[in-house]
Design a protein around this motif. Sequence first.
Motif, mmCIF file in Angstrom:
data_model
loop_
_atom_site.group_PDB
_atom_site.id
_atom_site.type_symbol
_atom_site.label_atom_id
_atom_site.label_comp_id
_atom_site.label_asym_id
_atom_site.label_seq_id
_atom_site.Cartn_x
_atom_site.Cartn_y
_atom_site.Cartn_z
ATOM 1 N N PHE A 1 46.697 22.639 22.125
ATOM 2 C CA PHE A 1 46.352 21.395 21.455
ATOM 3 C C PHE A 1 47.361 20.349 21.914
ATOM 4 C CE2 PHE A 1 43.164 22.337 18.383
ATOM 5 C CZ PHE A 1 43.388 23.620 17.903
ATOM 6 N N TRP B 1 48.262 16.220 20.531
ATOM 7 C CA TRP B 1 47.973 15.070 19.685
ATOM 8 C C TRP B 1 48.991 13.986 19.986
ATOM 9 C CZ3 TRP B 1 47.948 19.946 17.085
ATOM 10 C CH2 TRP B 1 46.691 20.370 16.665
ATOM 11 N N GLN C 1 43.538 16.518 21.968
ATOM 12 C CA GLN C 1 42.809 17.307 22.960
ATOM 13 C C GLN C 1 43.048 18.787 22.696
ATOM 14 O OE1 GLN C 1 44.407 15.739 26.721
ATOM 15 N NE2 GLN C 1 42.525 14.527 26.909
ATOM 16 N N HIS C 2 42.095 19.625 23.162
ATOM 17 C CA HIS C 2 42.202 21.081 23.055
ATOM 18 C C HIS C 2 41.683 21.630 24.377
ATOM 19 C CE1 HIS C 2 42.724 24.823 21.032
ATOM 20 N NE2 HIS C 2 41.502 24.965 20.523
ATOM 21 N N LEU D 1 39.240 15.815 20.813
ATOM 22 C CA LEU D 1 39.174 15.946 19.356
ATOM 23 C C LEU D 1 38.875 14.593 18.708
ATOM 24 C CD1 LEU D 1 42.263 18.288 18.938
ATOM 25 C CD2 LEU D 1 39.842 18.930 19.008
ATOM 26 N N GLY E 1 33.116 17.821 16.905
ATOM 27 C CA GLY E 1 33.534 19.111 17.439
ATOM 28 C C GLY E 1 32.939 20.328 16.756
ATOM 29 N N ASP F 1 40.225 13.055 16.369
ATOM 30 C CA ASP F 1 41.405 12.295 15.947
ATOM 31 C C ASP F 1 42.227 11.780 17.130
ATOM 32 O OD1 ASP F 1 43.510 15.167 15.059
ATOM 33 O OD2 ASP F 1 42.453 14.635 16.890
ATOM 34 N N HIS G 1 31.248 25.539 16.725
ATOM 35 C CA HIS G 1 31.927 24.537 17.538
ATOM 36 C C HIS G 1 30.996 24.068 18.657
ATOM 37 C CE1 HIS G 1 35.826 25.265 15.668
ATOM 38 N NE2 HIS G 1 35.534 26.555 15.715
#
Length: 188
Positions: free
Chosen positions: A62, A64, A47-48, A42, A131, A44, A125
């Motif tokens: 997700f 962070w 991760q996803h 991601l 993304g 920021d 996406h």
Amino acid sequence: MKTAMLKTRGINHLALVCRDMAETVAFYTEALGMPLVKTVALPDGGQHFFFDCGGGSLLAFFWWPDAPPAAPGIASVKAFPMEPKTAVGSMNHVAFDMAESELEASVAQLQAAGVHVSVPMVVNHDDSPMGASRDMHEGVWVRSVYFRDPNGIMLEFAAVLRDFRPDDVAHAPARALEPVGAGEPVGA
């Protein structure tokens, strides 16, 4: 007046938030035997990751580095996709599988029913640093429509455009800044 039934095809993926992606990958791939089929970095720093949980459905997580700590009873997205983070252990959103040809019509149908659509267009996406792309192109792997239920639960209609490939798993799982002991419950 009866509303026409939307044509979903079941659950596409359930997206949860984890405290440690490496720990989560180990558990779902090793303990449960669910293949890791897609990884996304991601913009920021989060991760996803997506796991095949059978029957064409996915379970996603997700992660962070600055996600809020676990907060039982407090778990909802503030403003998707601008502020998508939710607490560790929370359910971020539920995605229902839908044919790509139904996505545009679903936005109009939801709006006609008085449902606020988070982004009033289909989100493309892709694997770009952001993304997502405003335009359709060959790198778009899923198209989505985001909206909420009356309880504030984020929902999604998602159409995956291609089969996952080995190169879709392209990111090493992140570690928690302060790893918790294996199997130790949060807050113990």
